[in-house]
Design a protein around this motif. Sequence first.
Motif, short mmCIF file in Angstrom:
data_model
loop_
_atom_site.label_atom_id
_atom_site.label_comp_id
_atom_site.label_asym_id
_atom_site.label_seq_id
_atom_site.Cartn_x
_atom_site.Cartn_y
_atom_site.Cartn_z
N MET A 268 0.82 -1.20 0.00
CA MET A 268 0.00 0.00 0.00
C MET A 268 0.86 1.26 0.00
N LEU A 269 1.88 1.30 0.84
CA LEU A 269 2.75 2.46 0.97
C LEU A 269 4.17 2.00 1.24
N ASP A 270 5.15 2.64 0.61
CA ASP A 270 6.53 2.40 1.04
C ASP A 270 6.77 3.19 2.33
N THR A 292 -6.51 5.34 7.99
CA THR A 292 -6.77 4.21 7.10
C THR A 292 -8.26 3.97 6.97
N LEU A 293 -8.98 4.02 8.09
CA LEU A 293 -10.43 3.84 8.04
C LEU A 293 -11.10 4.95 7.24
N ALA A 294 -10.54 6.17 7.30
CA ALA A 294 -11.08 7.26 6.50
C ALA A 294 -10.98 6.94 5.02
N CYS A 295 -9.87 6.36 4.60
CA CYS A 295 -9.69 5.99 3.20
C CYS A 295 -10.64 4.85 2.80
N LEU A 296 -10.83 3.90 3.69
CA LEU A 296 -11.77 2.81 3.43
C LEU A 296 -13.19 3.35 3.30
N VAL A 450 -8.52 2.15 -2.30
CA VAL A 450 -8.01 2.55 -0.99
C VAL A 450 -6.53 2.90 -1.09
N ARG A 451 -5.79 2.10 -1.83
CA ARG A 451 -4.36 2.37 -2.02
C ARG A 451 -4.15 3.73 -2.67
N THR A 452 -4.92 4.03 -3.71
CA THR A 452 -4.80 5.32 -4.38
C THR A 452 -5.12 6.47 -3.43
N LEU A 453 -6.16 6.31 -2.64
CA LEU A 453 -6.53 7.34 -1.68
C LEU A 453 -5.44 7.56 -0.63
N MET A 454 -4.82 6.48 -0.17
CA MET A 454 -3.73 6.62 0.80
C MET A 454 -2.54 7.35 0.18
N HIS A 455 -2.29 7.09 -1.10
CA HIS A 455 -1.23 7.81 -1.80
C HIS A 455 -1.57 9.30 -1.90
N GLU A 456 -2.83 9.59 -2.23
CA GLU A 456 -3.22 11.00 -2.33
C GLU A 456 -3.06 11.73 -1.00
N VAL A 457 -3.41 11.05 0.08
CA VAL A 457 -3.22 11.66 1.41
C VAL A 457 -1.74 11.89 1.68
N SER A 458 -0.91 10.91 1.34
CA SER A 458 0.54 11.04 1.59
C SER A 458 1.15 12.16 0.76
N GLU A 459 0.51 12.50 -0.37
CA GLU A 459 0.99 13.58 -1.23
C GLU A 459 0.33 14.91 -0.90
#
Length: 478
Positions: A268-270, A292-296, A450-459
């Motif tokens: 999911m994330l490095d 994480t739950l927010a992204c889900l 979910v993976r894409t959303l976590m990436h967007e948050v990290s960016e």
Amino acid sequence: MEFTELADYPIPAGVLTEWLPCAAEDAWRTDPRPVSHAHEAHLRRTAGSRYGDVPDAWLGTAFEVRGHLEPEPFRRALERWIDRHEPLRSHVTLSGDAAAGGAIRRTAPAGAVSVRFIRHLPSAPDDICEHLEQLLADCTEPHTWPAYVFATLEPEDVDASGPSFTVFFAADHAVADAYSVVLVAHEITALYEQERTGRPAGLFPVGSYIDFGATERADAADLAGDHEAVRIWRDALTAGGGGMPEFPLPLGPRPAGASPQRRLSVRMLDDDRANRFAARCREAGHGFLAGTLACLARAAVELAGVEQFRTIAPAHTRSGPMWAGALGWFVGLRPVEIDTTGTADFATLAARAGAELRRTRASARVPFDLVGELLGIPMRPRFLVSYMDIRFVPMAAQWPQWNARTLRSRSYTHDVFLWFNRSPKGVNLAGRFPDTPTAAANVPPFVERVRTLMHEVSEDREWDTPDRGNRGDPTTGR
């Protein structure tokens, strides 16, 4: 450390050795300490059925140890490890009619268990994998002792980096939870080096899960239906129409017969992205799980059009330092419901998730199966989301070098479980879902979103107002 099945672990040709714990009949003593609620419920669910619709019948690990295998030091190391963890020297059987309740425990003292080994002839990878699958299933049966087993594999071909061998360990879920098996590689490696070189293993003392279960029983003896934990669960079930939380998209009809679930493993994330994602969570005033739950929840809005995202989240019950390194089933469960209406941004959804985790915290401190008894209804997780931060487990930085993985057995249930594990390498998601065309069309795309959303948050990217999806065609869920 990835959480996967044995079939996904690289197995070379080589020599397999089984390491089998043994104890004399006169070594066992009747033990008056009661069994934990989770252990007893597990025994009752699995009584009389190999595939008792129980997820994760066993958990385990595999890891490499540098150097040639020295049998006697390794055997002594396993015996020391069994002495260290009392549940490995204890056995519980159901007494009489299951409906009448009651269980009988017998425990052997430290030093009473010896380990014998059976060394096989060199074999091909497929033959070794098939043998291991059967060995781990047969030797982790919850109604027999030992409900755990060890194996080693010495490869025929040694690469240029030097010799090594692989250790496999598996145990019934009543013996070990996911965090327990994460500790195994370090402890067995340290004890092996102690037996081989004389260098002290330096392991901290640990408590016994048997004592934990006895205390848990005593603390819950007077629990009633008006307890906060029971109320939280009752309200959650009522809000869900009387049922447990389910995956927000269709899974299709249950397969006929005992069909193993499909599995997935996704990076999911490095580590860099995980650190930036964690920083965004802190800015919102909440932890990694809330983010994480927010992204889900956001993915469920986009793909299924839900207004209330519902799931179950495990929480550890290791409440004191004596339990930090103990082997056992230290897991509570709590319902999670996140209102997704009137919001589009990550910070708001993370705040709602964080508030919900605080609100339902008490429900994870009471045994899940006891809550079901008090409510008078069977309670089985249908959609579970787990998060575990294992970056600070001893020797976690060595896991890639050791090729260390946590393992789980095949599952035959009609549910969706998602495990998010954060290690020094980042965040990996392991999942399992029903083997149906509908589930295959819905679960992996949901995880990818979910993976894409976590990436967007990290960016540090903001989310637009979502177009709410719908459950769509019952075959595809789209």
